[in-house]
Design a protein around this motif. Structure first.
Motif, PDB file in Angstrom:
ATOM      1  N   ASP A   1     -62.914 -64.183 -15.517  1.00  0.00           N
ATOM      2  CA  ASP A   1     -63.522 -65.515 -15.438  1.00  0.00           C
ATOM      3  C   ASP A   1     -62.869 -66.253 -14.274  1.00  0.00           C
ATOM      4  O   ASP A   1     -61.709 -66.682 -14.369  1.00  0.00           O
ATOM      5  CB  ASP A   1     -63.298 -66.270 -16.759  1.00  0.00           C
ATOM      6  CG  ASP A   1     -64.076 -67.583 -16.820  1.00  0.00           C
ATOM      7  OD1 ASP A   1     -64.083 -68.317 -15.813  1.00  0.00           O
ATOM      8  OD2 ASP A   1     -64.660 -67.877 -17.886  1.00  0.00           O
ATOM      9  N   LYS A   2     -63.602 -66.394 -13.174  1.00  0.00           N
ATOM     10  CA  LYS A   2     -63.035 -66.997 -11.967  1.00  0.00           C
ATOM     11  C   LYS A   2     -62.750 -68.484 -12.151  1.00  0.00           C
ATOM     12  O   LYS A   2     -61.800 -69.012 -11.584  1.00  0.00           O
ATOM     13  CB  LYS A   2     -63.991 -66.824 -10.778  1.00  0.00           C
ATOM     14  CG  LYS A   2     -64.390 -65.397 -10.483  1.00  0.00           C
ATOM     15  CD  LYS A   2     -65.077 -65.285  -9.126  1.00  0.00           C
ATOM     16  CE  LYS A   2     -66.289 -66.190  -8.993  1.00  0.00           C
ATOM     17  NZ  LYS A   2     -67.374 -65.831  -9.935  1.00  0.00           N
ATOM     18  N   GLU A   3     -63.594 -69.170 -12.932  1.00  0.00           N
ATOM     19  CA  GLU A   3     -63.424 -70.608 -13.108  1.00  0.00           C
ATOM     20  C   GLU A   3     -62.175 -70.902 -13.948  1.00  0.00           C
ATOM     21  O   GLU A   3     -61.382 -71.781 -13.611  1.00  0.00           O
ATOM     22  CB  GLU A   3     -64.663 -71.204 -13.793  1.00  0.00           C
ATOM     23  CG  GLU A   3     -65.862 -71.376 -12.861  1.00  0.00           C
ATOM     24  CD  GLU A   3     -66.461 -70.046 -12.415  1.00  0.00           C
ATOM     25  OE1 GLU A   3     -66.538 -69.116 -13.247  1.00  0.00           O
ATOM     26  OE2 GLU A   3     -66.832 -69.936 -11.230  1.00  0.00           O
TER      27      GLU A   3
ATOM     28  N   GLU B   1     -53.659 -64.733 -17.586  1.00  0.00           N
ATOM     29  CA  GLU B   1     -54.013 -65.815 -16.676  1.00  0.00           C
ATOM     30  C   GLU B   1     -53.426 -65.573 -15.290  1.00  0.00           C
ATOM     31  O   GLU B   1     -52.406 -64.887 -15.146  1.00  0.00           O
ATOM     32  CB  GLU B   1     -53.509 -67.153 -17.232  1.00  0.00           C
ATOM     33  CG  GLU B   1     -54.133 -67.522 -18.564  1.00  0.00           C
ATOM     34  CD  GLU B   1     -53.651 -68.876 -19.068  1.00  0.00           C
ATOM     35  OE1 GLU B   1     -52.681 -69.422 -18.491  1.00  0.00           O
ATOM     36  OE2 GLU B   1     -54.243 -69.390 -20.032  1.00  0.00           O
ATOM     37  N   TYR B   2     -54.068 -66.140 -14.282  1.00  0.00           N
ATOM     38  CA  TYR B   2     -53.578 -65.965 -12.915  1.00  0.00           C
ATOM     39  C   TYR B   2     -53.853 -67.198 -12.071  1.00  0.00           C
ATOM     40  O   TYR B   2     -54.738 -68.006 -12.378  1.00  0.00           O
ATOM     41  CB  TYR B   2     -54.245 -64.749 -12.258  1.00  0.00           C
ATOM     42  CG  TYR B   2     -55.727 -64.916 -11.994  1.00  0.00           C
ATOM     43  CD1 TYR B   2     -56.193 -65.505 -10.815  1.00  0.00           C
ATOM     44  CD2 TYR B   2     -56.676 -64.503 -12.922  1.00  0.00           C
ATOM     45  CE1 TYR B   2     -57.558 -65.668 -10.576  1.00  0.00           C
ATOM     46  CE2 TYR B   2     -58.039 -64.663 -12.694  1.00  0.00           C
ATOM     47  CZ  TYR B   2     -58.473 -65.253 -11.518  1.00  0.00           C
ATOM     48  OH  TYR B   2     -59.806 -65.420 -11.279  1.00  0.00           O
TER      49      TYR B   2
ATOM     50  N   LEU C   1     -65.752 -53.286 -12.384  1.00  0.00           N
ATOM     51  CA  LEU C   1     -65.220 -54.644 -12.472  1.00  0.00           C
ATOM     52  C   LEU C   1     -65.965 -55.620 -11.569  1.00  0.00           C
ATOM     53  O   LEU C   1     -66.062 -56.805 -11.862  1.00  0.00           O
ATOM     54  CB  LEU C   1     -63.741 -54.662 -12.066  1.00  0.00           C
ATOM     55  CG  LEU C   1     -62.696 -54.360 -13.131  1.00  0.00           C
ATOM     56  CD1 LEU C   1     -61.317 -54.504 -12.548  1.00  0.00           C
ATOM     57  CD2 LEU C   1     -62.880 -55.279 -14.319  1.00  0.00           C
ATOM     58  N   THR C   2     -66.468 -55.103 -10.445  1.00  0.00           N
ATOM     59  CA  THR C   2     -67.112 -55.991  -9.471  1.00  0.00           C
ATOM     60  C   THR C   2     -68.495 -56.465  -9.933  1.00  0.00           C
ATOM     61  O   THR C   2     -69.018 -57.445  -9.411  1.00  0.00           O
ATOM     62  CB  THR C   2     -67.261 -55.285  -8.111  1.00  0.00           C
ATOM     63  OG1 THR C   2     -68.178 -54.169  -8.243  1.00  0.00           O
ATOM     64  CG2 THR C   2     -65.926 -54.766  -7.610  1.00  0.00           C
TER      65      THR C   2
ATOM     66  N   ASN D   1     -58.471 -67.566  -3.574  1.00  0.00           N
ATOM     67  CA  ASN D   1     -57.387 -67.060  -4.424  1.00  0.00           C
ATOM     68  C   ASN D   1     -57.659 -65.662  -4.962  1.00  0.00           C
ATOM     69  O   ASN D   1     -56.914 -65.153  -5.801  1.00  0.00           O
ATOM     70  CB  ASN D   1     -57.135 -68.022  -5.599  1.00  0.00           C
ATOM     71  CG  ASN D   1     -58.283 -68.037  -6.594  1.00  0.00           C
ATOM     72  OD1 ASN D   1     -59.447 -67.872  -6.220  1.00  0.00           O
ATOM     73  ND2 ASN D   1     -57.972 -68.224  -7.867  1.00  0.00           N
ATOM     74  N   ILE D   2     -58.749 -65.022  -4.500  1.00  0.00           N
ATOM     75  CA  ILE D   2     -59.059 -63.649  -4.916  1.00  0.00           C
ATOM     76  C   ILE D   2     -59.038 -62.741  -3.682  1.00  0.00           C
ATOM     77  O   ILE D   2     -59.748 -62.992  -2.701  1.00  0.00           O
ATOM     78  CB  ILE D   2     -60.433 -63.562  -5.611  1.00  0.00           C
ATOM     79  CG1 ILE D   2     -60.447 -64.420  -6.879  1.00  0.00           C
ATOM     80  CG2 ILE D   2     -60.772 -62.112  -5.944  1.00  0.00           C
ATOM     81  CD1 ILE D   2     -61.785 -64.429  -7.599  1.00  0.00           C
TER      82      ILE D   2
END
Length: 399
Positions: A83-85, A98-99, A264-265, A291-292
């Motif tokens: 979840d990018k958001e 988390e990241y 995953l993509t 950030n990715i």
């Protein structure tokens, strides 16, 4: 404390990790569904009994413990969704990670075209456990052949589909191993055959003509039947059907015809190419996502001439190192560095102590010289990792 997560403990992920640990004030998490780093280019040696399981793997638990970093951990998890958001990673084991910064290094997998019926009969030796299964099945068939040779001499035919680097190397190693096996035992039932099928006009498409010629000469000397301008159309139990209208019998089918990015993509909602590889900028960032980062085979990596770079260890090293440096620079608020990947050259294992290569685009080498150069490159990568896992193992033993 900033949280950095690497998904994938392959070549690219390890190179990124080696940069990240230089900052002792961040939390680093390495996630992989396997507990080991698979030294994939060396798996052919494992199949050909030139090495064992320990020689072609690096244990990720002890590797992470070997780094002098108090906030580094390895998690053996299978990632299901990102979840990018929310900046959260959801796993099959129900653990959420988390990241603040994410480095995707999950690599690729063999692509089995759905329009070719019967590919479930094919072996995928890109995966280590499948390579070991193939090795065991092949050796069992060799044993049965020798056991029954006085009564019957059954054919054994290995069909390798795809004549890129992987296909050529596995065909060469299997042929050399088989020839050595029958010669050493003086067995009468030595009718093992290997066919290499290329959909292109030659083997190793895209490489220099001299490298193609050297490799082709070597393969023929090993007794390999090379079939070009031909596609696999269907696989049935015992037979392969080809586009030239012929069918050939098979005992094993090894498919190396192409790759696709990690699944995953698919749900990440970022820009990808037709293979599912993430499109990245010169800083190794996924487009429109600062950030990715994406590195190694999972990314479509281009040089400053806008040429797509081939997926190999050199590109994994360059992209992983740049991404690791740029994550640290982002955290420190510094300007990012650009990458302009260049190949050091290419080296192809061609059975036994024989290889062929092109160094820096300047010189071709072959035979034992090329073989020892290839081994030197491999040991240069593996040696520092062995020191780290030994240190990590000693720490682990103290607990």
């Amino acid at each position: 404390m900033k949280k950095v997560v690497i998904i994938g403990g392959g070549y690219a992920g390890i190179y990124a990790l080696r940069e990240l640990v230089k900052n002792k004030n961040i939390k680093i998490t390495l996630i992989d569904k396997h507990t080991y780093h698979n030294l994939q280019p060396e798996v052919y040696d494992l199949i050909a009994n030139k090495s064992n399981f320990a020689d072609v793997t690096i244990d990720l638990t002890t590797l992470c413990m070997g780094f002098n970093h108090n906030h580094l951990e390895f998690k053996n998890l299978k990632v299901r969704r990102i979840d990018k958001e929310q900046k959260k990673i959801f796993t099959e084991e129900k653990e959420i990670v988390e990241y603040d910064y994410l480095i995707l290094a999950a690599g690729t997998r063999t692509f089995f075209p759905p329009q070719i019926p019967g590919l479930n009969h094919a072996d995928d030796i890109k995966k280590l456990h499948r390579a070991i299964d193939f090795k065991q099945s092949f050796e069992k068939q060799l044993f049965e052949k020798i056991r029954d040779e006085a009564k019957q001499c059954a054919d054994t035919h290995i069909v390798v589909v795809g004549a890129g680097l992987s296909g050529v190397e596995i065909a060469a190693e299997m042929a050399y191993y088989s020839n050595k096996f029958f010669k050493r035992g003086n067995f009468s039932c030595d009718n093992l055959k290997i066919s290499l099928i290329s959909s292109s006009a030659s083997i190793l498409p895209g490489l220099t003509q001299e490298l193609i010629n050297i490799s082709q000469e070597r393969l023929k000397s090993l007794g390999i039947n090379i079939i070009t301008n031909t596609k696999l159309q269907k696989v049935e139990e015992g037979y392969c059907y080809l586009s030239n209208g012929t069918k050939i019998n098979h005992s094993f089918v090894i498919f190396t015809g192409g790759v696709e990015a990690s699944p995953l993509t698919e749900g990440l909602n970022v820009q990808t190419n037709q293979k599912g590889q993430l499109l990245v900028n010169e800083y190794m960032q996924a487009l429109e996502h600062e950030n990715i980062f994406a590195i190694g085979d999972i990314a479509e990596i281009r040089n400053n001439k806008d040429e797509i770079m081939p997926p190999n260890v050199t590109i994994a090293r360059i992209s992983g190192t740049v991404a690791g440096k740029n994550v640290l620079k982002s955290i420190e608020g510094k300007s990012l560095i650009k990458t302009n990947p260049k190949l050091d050259g290419i080296l192809i294992a061609l059975g036994g102590e024989y290889a062929a290569g092109n160094l820096f685009g300047l010189i071709h080498v072959k035979g034992k010289l090329a073989y020892f150069i290839k081994k030197y490159v491999f040991h240069s990568y593996r040696k520092p990792l062995l020191k780290l896992i030994k240190s990590g193992y000693n720490k682990f033993r103290k607990f």
